[in-house]
Design an enzyme around this catalytic site. Sequence first.
Site, short mmCIF file in Angstrom:
data_model
loop_
_atom_site.label_atom_id
_atom_site.label_comp_id
_atom_site.label_asym_id
_atom_site.label_seq_id
_atom_site.Cartn_x
_atom_site.Cartn_y
_atom_site.Cartn_z
N SER A 234 0.83 -1.20 0.00
CA SER A 234 0.00 0.00 0.00
C SER A 234 0.87 1.25 0.00
O SER A 234 0.53 2.24 -0.65
CB SER A 234 -0.94 0.00 1.20
OG SER A 234 -0.24 0.12 2.40
N ARG B 75 0.42 3.56 -3.29
CA ARG B 75 -0.23 4.86 -3.07
C ARG B 75 0.62 5.99 -3.67
O ARG B 75 0.12 6.83 -4.41
CB ARG B 75 -0.43 5.10 -1.59
CG ARG B 75 -1.15 6.41 -1.32
CD ARG B 75 -1.17 6.77 0.13
NE ARG B 75 -1.80 5.77 0.95
CZ ARG B 75 -1.16 4.98 1.80
NH1 ARG B 75 0.14 5.12 1.94
NH2 ARG B 75 -1.77 4.09 2.51
N ASN C 221 -0.67 8.13 -7.02
CA ASN C 221 -0.94 9.57 -6.95
C ASN C 221 -0.06 10.36 -7.90
O ASN C 221 -0.54 11.27 -8.58
CB ASN C 221 -0.73 10.06 -5.52
CG ASN C 221 -1.95 9.81 -4.66
OD1 ASN C 221 -2.96 10.47 -4.83
ND2 ASN C 221 -1.86 8.86 -3.78
#
Lengths: 286, 68
Positions: A209, A213, A217
């Site tokens: 994660s 992430r 992004n």
Amino acid sequence: MSQATETAQSSSGGGTVEYIQHHLTNWCVGPDCDPVTHQANGFWAFHVDTIFFSLFLGILMLFVSARLVKRLTDGVPGGFQNFVESILEFVQGQIRDGFPHAPAIIAPMALTIFVWVWLMNFMDLIPVDLLPLIAGWFGIHYLKVVPTTDLNTTFAMSFTVFLMIIFYNLKVKGPVGYLKMFLFHPFGKFLVPVNIIMTAIEELAKPLSLGLRLFGNLFAGELVFLLIALLGGAAALGVGLLIWFPLQVVLDLGWLLFHILVITLQAFIFMVLTIVYLSMAHTADH
Amino acid sequence: MKKAKGPGLLLIGVGSLLTSMVVAGFLLGYGVDVLLDTQPIFLLSFGLLGFIGGILKAYKILSDPELH
């Protein structure tokens, strides 16, 4: 912008899809690079641009801090020293809240993560066509300037964090304690096989994660910059399309200002979650 | 407030924790499947376990950040 688009089109066959794909292709060097698609096809493929920019920014960070250390003063600090001190205090505050009694290595590591990830994210704010255009003059046709839009970078960092989590788990809980966490953690002692799998999945999900992430992004942010650049780039097809140019300026400025928040937030989240995960590894029992 | 701040920051990652637990389950299951040549039994069952675990974990974090 239109000139840059033309450059991109001439080297990749034209069209908006090619323009975007061209910008999202790494400068791949190695025996396992596909000569047509320039994608890594095996283990021995190096994304030279990612390595170069991340190392360059890391060295820049070291160089600037080394220079600052020489000029440190106990008296009235200058503007830059003030700025760096405020970052230091911010990171220290985060560690005090999230990980009291942290080992000495945690604070410098968290600071390095924060500043380095922020610098690598910052490459996103440089005009998307500028550096690839300059590289094009030197015969480099593919250049992806933001290291954190490369999964290799984000996973390399989250994998390092993963190794540190395992190391501190083994150090604090001991091999037996760590094994116990795997055996009895979510459902007690009657579902040992399920517990092992569940805990393994949970531990694996942490670095996954973290890495995904940051990558997601920044990749999305880069893509939006590319789409905005295409508005003005359309003028390469006909001067009449220059009508979109003011819109591009407004959108680009808006996204740029917003993206400053995004890159700072992502660097902050990566740092804070690293601290929290490591402090969880230090908690003796659940 | 100050006491709960550290673990409370885990709340930022709940969304991606849920998805990455499913992904981690599938990855782990795929690895075991390749090792034992039993596709797709472990892939599916570990994926399901990851999904259940992700929801449980997210629920746990959201209901009491101190617990993590």
